[in-house]
Write a protein that holds these residues in place. Structure first.
Motif, mmCIF file in Angstrom:
data_model
loop_
_atom_site.group_PDB
_atom_site.id
_atom_site.type_symbol
_atom_site.label_atom_id
_atom_site.label_comp_id
_atom_site.label_asym_id
_atom_site.label_seq_id
_atom_site.Cartn_x
_atom_site.Cartn_y
_atom_site.Cartn_z
ATOM 1 N N TYR A 61 0.914 -5.009 -6.695
ATOM 2 C CA TYR A 61 1.300 -6.301 -6.270
ATOM 3 C C TYR A 61 2.678 -6.565 -5.902
ATOM 4 O O TYR A 61 3.529 -5.794 -6.448
ATOM 5 C CB TYR A 61 1.058 -7.367 -7.651
ATOM 6 N N LEU A 62 3.268 -7.218 -4.693
ATOM 7 C CA LEU A 62 4.281 -7.304 -4.337
ATOM 8 C C LEU A 62 5.187 -8.095 -5.389
ATOM 9 O O LEU A 62 4.622 -9.082 -5.760
ATOM 10 C CB LEU A 62 4.382 -8.458 -3.070
ATOM 11 N N ASP B 115 3.606 -13.433 7.482
ATOM 12 C CA ASP B 115 3.300 -13.340 5.999
ATOM 13 C C ASP B 115 4.196 -13.013 4.906
ATOM 14 O O ASP B 115 4.476 -13.250 3.560
ATOM 15 C CB ASP B 115 2.044 -12.412 5.905
ATOM 16 N N TRP B 116 5.217 -12.047 5.604
ATOM 17 C CA TRP B 116 6.399 -11.541 4.672
ATOM 18 C C TRP B 116 7.067 -12.799 4.300
ATOM 19 O O TRP B 116 7.441 -12.930 3.135
ATOM 20 C CB TRP B 116 7.157 -10.844 5.565
ATOM 21 N N TRP C 16 0.679 -1.326 -0.118
ATOM 22 C CA TRP C 16 0.033 -0.236 -0.106
ATOM 23 C C TRP C 16 0.957 1.075 0.051
ATOM 24 O O TRP C 16 2.045 1.341 0.669
ATOM 25 C CB TRP C 16 -0.889 0.057 1.320
ATOM 26 N N TYR C 17 0.429 2.236 -0.448
ATOM 27 C CA TYR C 17 1.188 3.502 -0.718
ATOM 28 C C TYR C 17 0.187 4.703 -0.699
ATOM 29 O O TYR C 17 -1.084 4.501 -1.024
ATOM 30 C CB TYR C 17 2.041 3.606 -1.885
ATOM 31 N N TRP D 69 6.298 5.442 3.171
ATOM 32 C CA TRP D 69 5.578 5.452 1.583
ATOM 33 C C TRP D 69 4.828 4.060 1.419
ATOM 34 O O TRP D 69 4.361 4.008 0.499
ATOM 35 C CB TRP D 69 6.781 5.806 0.931
ATOM 36 N N MET D 70 5.555 3.089 2.112
ATOM 37 C CA MET D 70 4.921 1.759 1.697
ATOM 38 C C MET D 70 4.918 0.809 2.844
ATOM 39 O O MET D 70 5.264 0.871 3.781
ATOM 40 C CB MET D 70 5.959 1.036 1.051
ATOM 41 N N HIS D 71 3.402 0.090 2.952
ATOM 42 C CA HIS D 71 3.219 -1.042 3.897
ATOM 43 C C HIS D 71 2.678 -2.366 3.259
ATOM 44 O O HIS D 71 1.763 -2.177 2.353
ATOM 45 C CB HIS D 71 2.188 -0.273 4.692
ATOM 46 N N ARG D 72 3.425 -3.301 3.299
ATOM 47 C CA ARG D 72 2.940 -4.431 2.990
ATOM 48 C C ARG D 72 1.792 -5.218 3.762
ATOM 49 O O ARG D 72 2.057 -5.368 4.882
ATOM 50 C CB ARG D 72 4.086 -5.685 2.820
ATOM 51 N N GLN D 73 0.729 -5.240 3.201
ATOM 52 C CA GLN D 73 -0.600 -5.961 3.991
ATOM 53 C C GLN D 73 -1.733 -6.351 3.041
ATOM 54 O O GLN D 73 -1.519 -5.903 1.886
ATOM 55 C CB GLN D 73 -1.068 -4.959 5.322
ATOM 56 N N ALA D 74 -2.352 -7.218 3.723
ATOM 57 C CA ALA D 74 -3.492 -7.881 2.997
ATOM 58 C C ALA D 74 -4.571 -6.612 2.604
ATOM 59 O O ALA D 74 -4.851 -5.821 3.083
ATOM 60 C CB ALA D 74 -3.997 -9.042 3.848
#
Length: 446
Positions: A319-320, A219-220, A168-169, A293-298
């Motif tokens: 998409y990652l 999850d990572w 997410w951004y 600036w970025m956050h990896r999440q569902a």
């Protein structure tokens, strides 16, 4: 005189009501008689009207209401009543009911590992006995069928999905800065370096979650492992046939560490990772200017965004990216799989309906729902974000379920969480191989 008039009027009202009720009942019966309950794609020519199928699951409230609405097409066409019961204590109650000999006809499992326990006990119907392989392959991508295959049987069918492989951004600030969406892992790292060079912090990461602290880190690892190793390694890993203390899983931890332990990359450093609640972590994207600036999440994380933040306007996602080209574009996700415990014609009919995309249409149209069915129409999705979630799943070279949810509880909801938390807490004074071996040692039966 007034009393007599009043009594007469009241009697008239009761008589009219009785007549109306009778007439209404007769009309309802007439309408029911006009319905041919054999003329549908699900009951194989049988009239099963008046029968009932009972489903038990974990989702409640609005999700339960939306599920019930998605069953209306089936109920109207077949006359079969579908009764759904949801409970926050699903995991414990389903075990009591199945072991006690009174299982529901179907159960919606948010964690396939629990369904697997019943498969091992011989309590789940093999859907290969009901549906041909050709039929199932028409309804689902092979990845979904692979995930539903347990101990050699088709343990259930999928009915809801969500996507975890997202970054997410903050859209407005991102566009103003001129940043581009990375298509590869190398581009993702280069973008992180560019953000640092511009005076920003690339990542906001938070793994605090009370008794479940550490789960976002799992999850990572799962997402990275799918990008650097054959899917067979992932499948064997979640089954305990491939150790944590292996070159592949170790490399996944090392790749994650290159981001997590870079002091320029993460807001608050390692302390921030451990102390920031997972639901608060995306807030850093929406300060002015962005704190990160970025956050990896569902795909569920917008529910935790600050009030007024709109997906597609204030926030967006990508998409990652893949890492090793040979493993394509895998997607990590989760969803509900329905196990079937009772074999009756009406249960078979409902299972056939629920393996088809039409069974999800009403829920998809309500928003916040992704159908795993191959024939679900993208035009059903009410928002661009919902459609993009569905497209990411549809275009995945491989889709796999959250690994920790498939592992035994002492690992997937235990040592995997705690060891990854200790790994962050004690870095760099920690031995990665020791961390991985500790998780291996916690696997039941070893």
């Amino acid at each position: 005189m007034f009393r007599k008039i009043a009594v007469s009027l009241l009697a008239g009202v009761f008589l009219f009501s009785a007549v109306a009720l009778f007439a209404g009942g007769q009309a309802e019966k007439a309408r029911a008689a006009d319905v041919d309950y054999t003329d549908n794609p699900w009951t194989e020519g049988q009239d099963l009207s008046g029968k009932t199928v009972r489903i038990f699951g974990a989702f409640v409230d609005e999700d339960a209401r939306r599920f019930n609405r998605s069953m209306e097409i089936f109920k109207e066409a077949t006359g079969i009543n579908v009764v759904y019961e949801g409970s926050g204590d699903f995991e414990s109650l389903i075990t009591v009911r199945v072991e006690g000999g009174s299982p529901p006809d179907m159960a919606a499992f948010p964690q396939p590992g629990l369904l697997s326990d019943f498969v091992k006990g011989g309590q789940v119907i093999d859907l290969n006995q009901w549906f041909s392989q050709d039929y199932l392959e028409q309804q689902y991508d092979q990845s979904w069928l692979d995930m539903a295959t347990m101990d050699g049987i088709m343990s259930g069918f999928w009915h809801r999905a969500n996507v975890k492989s997202l970054v997410w951004y903050p859209k407005k600030a991102w566009d103003a800065a001129g940043y581009q969406i990375p298509e590869t892992w190398d581009e993702l790292i280069a973008l992180s370096d560019q953000i640092v060079a511009d005076g920003g912090v690339p990542w906001s990461i938070g793994i605090e979650s009370a008794g479940a602290t550490g789960w976002p880190g799992t999850d990572w690892i799962e997402d990275i492992l799918l990008r650097i190793a054959p899917v067979e390694v992932y499948d064997n890993w979640v089954e305990g046939k491939h150790p944590f203390n292996s070159p592949e899983v170790k490399r996944a931890f090392e790749i994650m560490s290159e981001i997590w332990f870079n002091e320029d990359y993460v807001l608050g450093g390692t302390d921030g990772i451990v102390l920031t609640p997972f639901g608060d972590a995306p807030n850093a994207l929406f300060t002015d200017p962005p704190s990160a600036w970025m956050h990896r999440q569902a795909s569920f994380i917008p529910a935790f965004f600050p009030r007024g933040v709109q997906v597609g306007v204030d926030a967006d996602f990508f998409y990652l990216p893949p890492i090793d080209e040979e493993f394509g574009r895998p997607v990590l996700g989760a969803g509900d799989i329905y196990g079937v415990f009772n074999d009756r014609p009406e249960v078979r009919a409902l299972a056939r309906y629920m393996t088809q995309g039409i069974s999800t249409k009403a829920w998809v149209q309500a928003g916040g729902f992704v159908s795993p069915h191959a024939d679900a129409d993208l035009s059903w999705y009410p928002t661009e974000a919902d459609r993009r979630y569905a497209e990411i799943i549809a275009n995945a070279d491989t889709f796999r379920f959250d690994g920790s949810d498939l592992m035994p509880g002492p690992v997937g909801a235990g040592s995997f969480w705690t060891e990854i938390t200790d790994y962050v807490n004690n870095y760099p004074n920690v031995n990665l191989e020791r961390t991985l071996q500790n998780i291996d040692n916690s696997w039941p039966g070893r």
